[in-house]
Design a protein around this motif. Structure first.
Motif, PDB file in Angstrom:
ATOM      1  N   MET A 153     -45.487  -8.280   2.175  1.00  0.00           N
ATOM      2  CA  MET A 153     -44.236  -7.953   2.440  1.00  0.00           C
ATOM      3  C   MET A 153     -43.344  -7.643   1.130  1.00  0.00           C
ATOM      4  SD  MET A 153     -41.577  -9.820   4.817  1.00  0.00           S
ATOM      5  CE  MET A 153     -42.638  -9.471   6.555  1.00  0.00           C
ATOM      6  N   ILE A 154     -42.739  -6.838   1.135  1.00  0.00           N
ATOM      7  CA  ILE A 154     -41.595  -6.401  -0.143  1.00  0.00           C
ATOM      8  C   ILE A 154     -40.279  -6.915   0.241  1.00  0.00           C
ATOM      9  CG2 ILE A 154     -40.859  -4.621  -1.387  1.00  0.00           C
ATOM     10  CD1 ILE A 154     -43.462  -3.066  -1.161  1.00  0.00           C
ATOM     11  N   THR A 155     -39.753  -7.480  -0.470  1.00  0.00           N
ATOM     12  CA  THR A 155     -38.263  -8.119  -0.291  1.00  0.00           C
ATOM     13  C   THR A 155     -37.362  -7.680  -1.469  1.00  0.00           C
ATOM     14  OG1 THR A 155     -38.839  -9.838   1.152  1.00  0.00           O
ATOM     15  CG2 THR A 155     -36.557  -9.966   0.435  1.00  0.00           C
ATOM     16  N   GLN A 156     -36.427  -6.981  -1.533  1.00  0.00           N
ATOM     17  CA  GLN A 156     -35.592  -6.609  -2.759  1.00  0.00           C
ATOM     18  C   GLN A 156     -34.066  -6.237  -2.439  1.00  0.00           C
ATOM     19  OE1 GLN A 156     -38.055  -2.236  -2.667  1.00  0.00           O
ATOM     20  NE2 GLN A 156     -36.368  -2.659  -4.457  1.00  0.00           N
ATOM     21  N   LEU A 157     -33.230  -6.700  -3.485  1.00  0.00           N
ATOM     22  CA  LEU A 157     -32.063  -6.404  -3.536  1.00  0.00           C
ATOM     23  C   LEU A 157     -31.854  -5.030  -3.895  1.00  0.00           C
ATOM     24  CD1 LEU A 157     -29.161  -7.662  -2.985  1.00  0.00           C
ATOM     25  CD2 LEU A 157     -29.115  -7.858  -5.428  1.00  0.00           C
ATOM     26  N   VAL A 158     -31.094  -3.972  -3.405  1.00  0.00           N
ATOM     27  CA  VAL A 158     -31.217  -2.711  -3.507  1.00  0.00           C
ATOM     28  C   VAL A 158     -29.561  -2.363  -3.622  1.00  0.00           C
ATOM     29  CG1 VAL A 158     -33.391  -1.950  -2.243  1.00  0.00           C
ATOM     30  CG2 VAL A 158     -30.971  -1.826  -0.974  1.00  0.00           C
ATOM     31  N   ARG A 159     -29.371  -1.295  -4.625  1.00  0.00           N
ATOM     32  CA  ARG A 159     -28.027  -0.758  -4.628  1.00  0.00           C
ATOM     33  C   ARG A 159     -28.084   0.798  -4.483  1.00  0.00           C
ATOM     34  NH1 ARG A 159     -23.507  -3.680  -5.795  1.00  0.00           N
ATOM     35  NH2 ARG A 159     -23.036  -2.636  -7.648  1.00  0.00           N
ATOM     36  N   VAL A 160     -27.440   1.335  -3.483  1.00  0.00           N
ATOM     37  CA  VAL A 160     -27.153   2.520  -2.840  1.00  0.00           C
ATOM     38  C   VAL A 160     -26.080   3.208  -3.502  1.00  0.00           C
ATOM     39  CG1 VAL A 160     -27.406   4.101  -0.991  1.00  0.00           C
ATOM     40  CG2 VAL A 160     -28.627   1.820  -0.850  1.00  0.00           C
ATOM     41  N   PRO A 161     -26.359   4.259  -4.348  1.00  0.00           N
ATOM     42  CA  PRO A 161     -25.207   4.996  -4.981  1.00  0.00           C
ATOM     43  C   PRO A 161     -24.304   5.961  -3.844  1.00  0.00           C
ATOM     44  CG  PRO A 161     -27.238   6.038  -5.371  1.00  0.00           C
ATOM     45  CD  PRO A 161     -27.490   4.931  -4.880  1.00  0.00           C
ATOM     46  N   VAL A 162     -23.072   5.909  -4.009  1.00  0.00           N
ATOM     47  CA  VAL A 162     -22.225   6.444  -2.914  1.00  0.00           C
ATOM     48  C   VAL A 162     -20.909   6.735  -3.284  1.00  0.00           C
ATOM     49  CG1 VAL A 162     -21.801   4.415  -1.412  1.00  0.00           C
ATOM     50  CG2 VAL A 162     -21.564   6.617  -0.382  1.00  0.00           C
ATOM     51  N   ARG A 179     -19.231   7.467  -6.050  1.00  0.00           N
ATOM     52  CA  ARG A 179     -18.873   7.007  -7.357  1.00  0.00           C
ATOM     53  C   ARG A 179     -19.269   5.448  -7.391  1.00  0.00           C
ATOM     54  NH1 ARG A 179     -14.211  10.876  -9.561  1.00  0.00           N
ATOM     55  NH2 ARG A 179     -15.106  12.841  -9.228  1.00  0.00           N
ATOM     56  N   ALA A 180     -19.699   4.957  -6.288  1.00  0.00           N
ATOM     57  CA  ALA A 180     -19.892   3.323  -6.549  1.00  0.00           C
ATOM     58  C   ALA A 180     -21.225   2.988  -5.860  1.00  0.00           C
ATOM     59  CB  ALA A 180     -18.763   2.669  -5.601  1.00  0.00           C
ATOM     60  N   ALA A 181     -21.478   1.819  -5.564  1.00  0.00           N
ATOM     61  CA  ALA A 181     -22.766   1.529  -5.049  1.00  0.00           C
ATOM     62  C   ALA A 181     -22.465   0.493  -3.929  1.00  0.00           C
ATOM     63  CB  ALA A 181     -23.714   0.748  -6.069  1.00  0.00           C
ATOM     64  N   LEU A 182     -23.532   0.884  -2.967  1.00  0.00           N
ATOM     65  CA  LEU A 182     -23.513  -0.324  -1.694  1.00  0.00           C
ATOM     66  C   LEU A 182     -24.804  -1.164  -1.993  1.00  0.00           C
ATOM     67  CD1 LEU A 182     -23.012   2.286   1.145  1.00  0.00           C
ATOM     68  CD2 LEU A 182     -20.991   0.956  -0.150  1.00  0.00           C
ATOM     69  N   ASP A 238     -24.208  -3.664   3.036  1.00  0.00           N
ATOM     70  CA  ASP A 238     -22.924  -3.521   3.042  1.00  0.00           C
ATOM     71  C   ASP A 238     -22.203  -2.205   2.977  1.00  0.00           C
ATOM     72  OD1 ASP A 238     -22.784  -6.359   3.205  1.00  0.00           O
ATOM     73  OD2 ASP A 238     -22.754  -6.314   0.997  1.00  0.00           O
ATOM     74  N   LEU A 239     -21.521  -1.689   4.078  1.00  0.00           N
ATOM     75  CA  LEU A 239     -21.045  -0.375   3.824  1.00  0.00           C
ATOM     76  C   LEU A 239     -19.866  -0.333   3.309  1.00  0.00           C
ATOM     77  CD1 LEU A 239     -21.654   0.559   8.013  1.00  0.00           C
ATOM     78  CD2 LEU A 239     -23.142   1.039   5.543  1.00  0.00           C
ATOM     79  N   LEU A 240     -19.171  -1.324   2.689  1.00  0.00           N
ATOM     80  CA  LEU A 240     -18.193  -1.225   1.828  1.00  0.00           C
ATOM     81  C   LEU A 240     -18.375  -1.765   0.483  1.00  0.00           C
ATOM     82  CD1 LEU A 240     -15.331  -2.625   4.051  1.00  0.00           C
ATOM     83  CD2 LEU A 240     -15.736  -0.165   3.708  1.00  0.00           C
TER      84      LEU A 240
END
Length: 229
Positions: free
Chosen positions: A1-10, A12-15, A62-64
């Motif tokens: 199982m892979i568990t990771q904290l991700v940062r999604v660019p959106v 000009r910021a990141a979620l 987090d969507l914000l």
């Protein structure tokens, strides 16, 4: 199982999100949280854990942004901005599609409260990528005109002691042109805090997702398109 904290660019910021992928994941469930909630929601985390037992990956995001979240906590300015929240869900969907581990997996949207409306908006925008939409105590009515454009089957989970939200779900369901089912959890209020209520939500969501992953569409439950349980 892979568990990771991700940062999604959106925008000009990141979620920030928590991605968990079981070995040989069959699909990924993206959680769209409701008003004033976050990826740390204990209710959604409990549901996510149950879904992973069926080899379904989960992404609680987090969507914000942190700045927007602080502003929303003080003013509530973003809580009912369904256009913004739907846009953010689409951005996360596109990010999942671009990733090596998740790009070819079917995507499920799980929305709670206003997050359900955002999930339906995203499903209408990306019909080719969304396998199904599940709503827990959601406000699908806030999706507006997007309801008619949704092409994925929809499960609407509502507490039996949440009559106003049930009414709004019934009204929204009449605008859907896809297979859908309203499942009422007896004795449950809006947050499904009663003993055993959230477990029923998790089991119903898991079974619905498994049905959708079968070659045939989900089996009919009750009257076509408007069933209740």
């Amino acid at each position: 199982m892979i568990t990771q904290l991700v940062r999604v660019p959106v925008d000009r910021a990141a979620l920030t999100g928590d991605l968990v992928l079981p070995t040989q994941a069959r699909a990924v469930v993206l959680f769209a949280h409701g008003s004033g909630s976050s990826r740390h929601s204990p209710r959604n985390r409990m549901v996510a854990a149950e879904l992973r037992t069926a080899a379904l990956g989960t992404l609680l995001v987090d969507l914000l942004t942190e700045r927007e979240d602080a502003e929303d906590a003080a003013t509530g300015v973003y809580r009912f901005d369904i256009a913004l929240l739907g846009h953010r869900v689409v951005a996360v969907l596109d990010w999942l599609t671009a990733q090596h581990d998740t790009g070819t997996l079917p995507l499920v949207l799980f929305g709670a409260s206003t997050g359900a409306a955002a999930a339906l908006v995203a499903a209408a925008e990306r019909p080719e990528r969304v396998l199904t939409v599940v709503s827990r105590g959601g406000r699908p009515d806030l999706a507006g005109a997007a309801l008619e454009r949704v092409r994925a089957p929809v499960l609407l989970l509502v507490g039996g002691r949440d009559p106003e939200v049930l009414r709004l779900n019934q009204e929204a369901a009449r605008r859907l042109h896809v297979p859908h089912f309203i499942q009422v959890v007896p004795g449950a209020t809006h947050l499904f805090e009663e003993p055993g209520a959230l477990e029923q939500v998790a089991e119903a969501a898991r079974q619905w997702c498994e049905d959708c992953l079968k070659p045939a569409p989900p089996p009919p439950r009750g009257a076509p398109g408007t069933g209740e349980d």
